[in-house]
Design an enzyme around this catalytic site. Structure first.
Site, mmCIF file in Angstrom:
data_model
loop_
_atom_site.group_PDB
_atom_site.id
_atom_site.type_symbol
_atom_site.label_atom_id
_atom_site.label_comp_id
_atom_site.label_asym_id
_atom_site.label_seq_id
_atom_site.Cartn_x
_atom_site.Cartn_y
_atom_site.Cartn_z
ATOM 1 C CG ASN A 39 -5.996 0.521 8.405
ATOM 2 O OD1 ASN A 39 -6.119 0.228 9.718
ATOM 3 N ND2 ASN A 39 -4.630 0.076 7.798
ATOM 4 C CG HIS A 124 1.869 -7.901 1.614
ATOM 5 N ND1 HIS A 124 1.375 -6.753 2.234
ATOM 6 C CD2 HIS A 124 1.265 -7.398 0.445
ATOM 7 C CE1 HIS A 124 0.672 -6.126 1.764
ATOM 8 N NE2 HIS A 124 0.534 -6.224 0.464
ATOM 9 C CE1 TYR A 161 1.928 -0.087 8.014
ATOM 10 C CE2 TYR A 161 2.602 0.043 5.637
ATOM 11 C CZ TYR A 161 1.833 -0.063 6.621
ATOM 12 O OH TYR A 161 0.716 -0.582 6.384
ATOM 13 C CG HIS A 315 -4.949 -0.611 -1.224
ATOM 14 N ND1 HIS A 315 -5.265 0.216 -0.479
ATOM 15 C CD2 HIS A 315 -3.728 -1.362 -0.826
ATOM 16 C CE1 HIS A 315 -4.614 0.150 0.777
ATOM 17 N NE2 HIS A 315 -3.637 -0.579 0.507
ATOM 18 C CG ASP A 319 -6.134 -1.886 5.485
ATOM 19 O OD1 ASP A 319 -5.104 -2.639 5.263
ATOM 20 O OD2 ASP A 319 -6.243 -0.922 4.774
ATOM 21 C CD1 TRP A 405 3.900 7.054 7.758
ATOM 22 C CD2 TRP A 405 3.251 4.982 7.072
ATOM 23 N NE1 TRP A 405 2.538 7.069 7.930
ATOM 24 C CE2 TRP A 405 2.178 5.582 7.405
ATOM 25 C CE3 TRP A 405 3.330 3.986 6.466
ATOM 26 C CZ2 TRP A 405 0.884 5.177 7.361
ATOM 27 C CZ3 TRP A 405 2.104 3.233 6.682
ATOM 28 C CH2 TRP A 405 0.782 3.835 6.870
#
Ligand code: EZ4
Ligand code: CO
Length: 405
Positions: A39, A124, A161, A315, A319, A405
Site C-alpha cells: 500500500n 471492521h 485514520y 492482516h 489492500d 498513526w
C-alpha cells in the site's frame, strides 16, 4: 511436461484501489498468481519484480518452490524489508498456485490437508461516537460476523485514520499525489477509547468477539494503561499498541495488563517475530502472506509461533488482494494455530476483477476446492483501471511534529 517458467509478468490495476499482481506462466500453459501489493509503495515492488526477479525466473523449474524462495532470499544478498519480502511472497504464492493446478489439488491439501472446516473471520466496524459505532457493529453481526474490530472517533479531532464520520466504509489509502495529513491527539484518544468500548460491550453482550487497533500510536506506558483500562471490556485483542521496532517495549506492556496483544502486520520475516514469539510478548502474530514471503514463510512463522502458544491472525484489509486472501485461507485451513483472518471486504468491482473460489458465510471463510489458490485475474477488465497514485495518510501532533498513526 517440464514445468519450466516461460513468463513472469507484473500487472497493475486499480479497481477502486491499487493492486500489484505477479502472473507466472509455465511452458505447459499453467498460470499462477501472486499478490505483490504494498500500500502506497506499489511501484517499488512492481519494479523489484519486473527488473530484478522476473528475468531470474525464466527457465526455472516451477515445482521447486522452496529452492526458488531460498534463491531469491539468499541470492539477493540484501535481505528482508517489505519490498523484497512482498516480491518474494508474490513469487512463492504464484508457484504454490501452479503446483496446485498442476496436481489438480487446492493448495491446503498440499499443506497437509484441512485441520478445520472453516476459518473464523473478523471485519471492521467504525463510528465516530458510540451510537454510530453500535449501528456499524450491528450491521456486521447481522451479516453473520462473530468477531468485529471496532474503531471510534476522538473528540476534538476532525479525522481519525480508519474511522468515518458517516456510515461509509473507509478505504485505507487516499488517491492523490501525496498523503492526506491528519492531526492526532493521544491524550484525547486515551480518554475516549475505554469509555466507547465499555459502552459497546454493554450493548452487544458478552459473546461477540471485539477487537481494537491502536495503530502503533502509543508509548509502552500509555499502552499498558490502555490495556488495563480495557480489561473489563474483555477484548479478543488489542492490536499494535506501540511500534515494535523496539520489541523490549512489549515487556513493559505485558507486565501491566492481561489484555491479549496482537502485532505484526508490518513485519515481513520470521526474524521480526522471533523475539515477540519466543518471549511470549504477544498472543497473536499478524504477518500477512503477501508481505511476509508467501505461503512458505508464513507457515514457518506460524510453526515457530505454535511452539509458544502464539496464534496466527493475518492482516487482511482491502489492500491485501483477493489473491493473498485466498492464499491466507489455504494456510488457515491447514495450520493448527491459525486463529482468525482479517476480512475487511472488497468493492464489488474488485470481486469482478479477481474471480475467486474462496467464500464468506456465517462469520467464516473457506478457500474453496478449486485447484491451486483458486483466484483468477480478469486481465481485460483489470486493464480498464490503470494504477493511480494513492497513499495512506500521515499524522502530526498538535505541535506539528510527525507521529505514528
Ligand atoms: O493499516 O490497510 O489491521 N488493519 C489495519 C489496516 C492497515 C492498512 C495498511 O495498508 O491496521 O488499516
Ligand atoms: Co492493524
Amino acid at each position: 511436461m517440464s514445468d519450466r517458467i516461460v513468463g513472469a509478468e507484473v500487472i497493475l490495476t486499480s479497481p477502486t484501489r491499487n493492486f500489484v499482481t505477479l502472473k507466472v506462466t509455465t511452458d505447459d500453459g499453467v498460470v499462477g498468481y501472486g499478490d505483490a501489493t504494498l500500500n502506497g509503495r506499489e511501484l517499488a515492488v512492481a519494479s523489484y519484480l519486473r527488473d530484478h526477479v522476473a528475468p531470474l525466473l525464466i527457465g526455472r523449474d516451477a515445482r521447486r518452490i522452496e529452492d526458488t524462495w531460498q534463491y531469491l532470499y539468499r541470492g539477493g544478498y540484501w535481505r528482508r524489508g517489505p519490498v523484497t519480502m512482498a516480491a518474494i511472497g508474490a513469487v512463492d504464492v504464484a508457484l504454490w498456485d501452479i503446483k496446485g493446478k498442476t496436481l489438480g489439488q487446492p493448495v491446503y491439501q498440499l499443506l497437509g490437508g484441512a485441520v478445520r472446516d472453516r476459518v473464523l473471520g473478523y471485519t471492521h466496524a467504525t463510528g465516530w461516537e458510540l451510537p454510530a459505532l453500535l449501528d456499524s457493529v450491528r450491521e456486521r453481526t447481522e451479516r453473520g460476523f462473530q468477531a468485529v474490530r471496532a474503531q471510534m472517533g476522538v473528540p476534538g479531532l476532525d479525522t481519525v485514520y480508519g474511522v468515518f464520520r458517516d456510515a461509509r466504509a473507509y478505504e485505507p489509502a487516499g488517491r492523490g499525489a501525496a498523503p492526506v495529513e491528519e492531526v492526532w491527539d493521544t491524550d484525547a484518544y486515551l480518554r475516549a477509547a475505554p469509555e466507547v468500548l465499555a459502552g459497546l460491550r454493554a450493548e452487544v453482550g458478552p459473546e461477540l468477539k471485539l477487537l481494537h487497533d491502536a495503530h502503533h500510536r502509543l508509548t509502552p506506558q500509555q499502552a499498558a494503561r490502555l490495556g488495563r483500562a480495557l480489561e473489563p471490556v474483555d477484548l479478543f485483542w488489542l492490536e499494535d499498541v506501540t511500534p515494535a521496532e523496539n520489541q523490549e517495549a512489549l515487556r513493559l506492556v505485558r507486565r501491566h495488563t492481561t489484555v491479549p496483544l496482537a502485532l505484526g502486520e508490518v513485519f515481513n520475516t520470521v526474524w521480526d517475530c522471533q523475539r515477540l514469539v519466543t518471549e511470549q510478548l504477544i498472543d497473536f502474530v499478524r504477518t500477512c502472506v503477501s508481505h511476509a514471503g508467501g505461503i512458505s514463510h508464513l507457515r514457518r512463522i506460524l510453526q515457530l509461533a505454535e511452539l509458544y502458544q502464539v496464534r496466527g491472525a493475518p492482516h487482511g484489509p482491502s489492500d491485501v488482494s483477493p489473491v493473498a486472501l485466498g492464499a491466507s485461507l489455504h494456510v488457515g485451513l491447514a495450520t493448527p494455530n491459525f486463529a482468525i483472518q482479517e476480512y475487511m471486504g472488497y468493492d464489488p468491482l474488485v470481486h469482478e476483477v479477481f474471480p475467486h473460489a474462496w467464500a464468506y458465510a456465517d462469520g467464516h471463510l473457506t478457500p474453496g476446492d478449486a485447484p491451486g489458490i483458486g483466484v483468477g485475474l480478469d486481465e481485460e477488465l483489470a486493464a480498464r483501471f490503470p494504477y493511480e497514485p494513492a497513499y495512506l495518510p500521515v499524522a502530526r501532533r498538535r505541535d506539528g511534529s510527525m507521529t505514528d498513526w
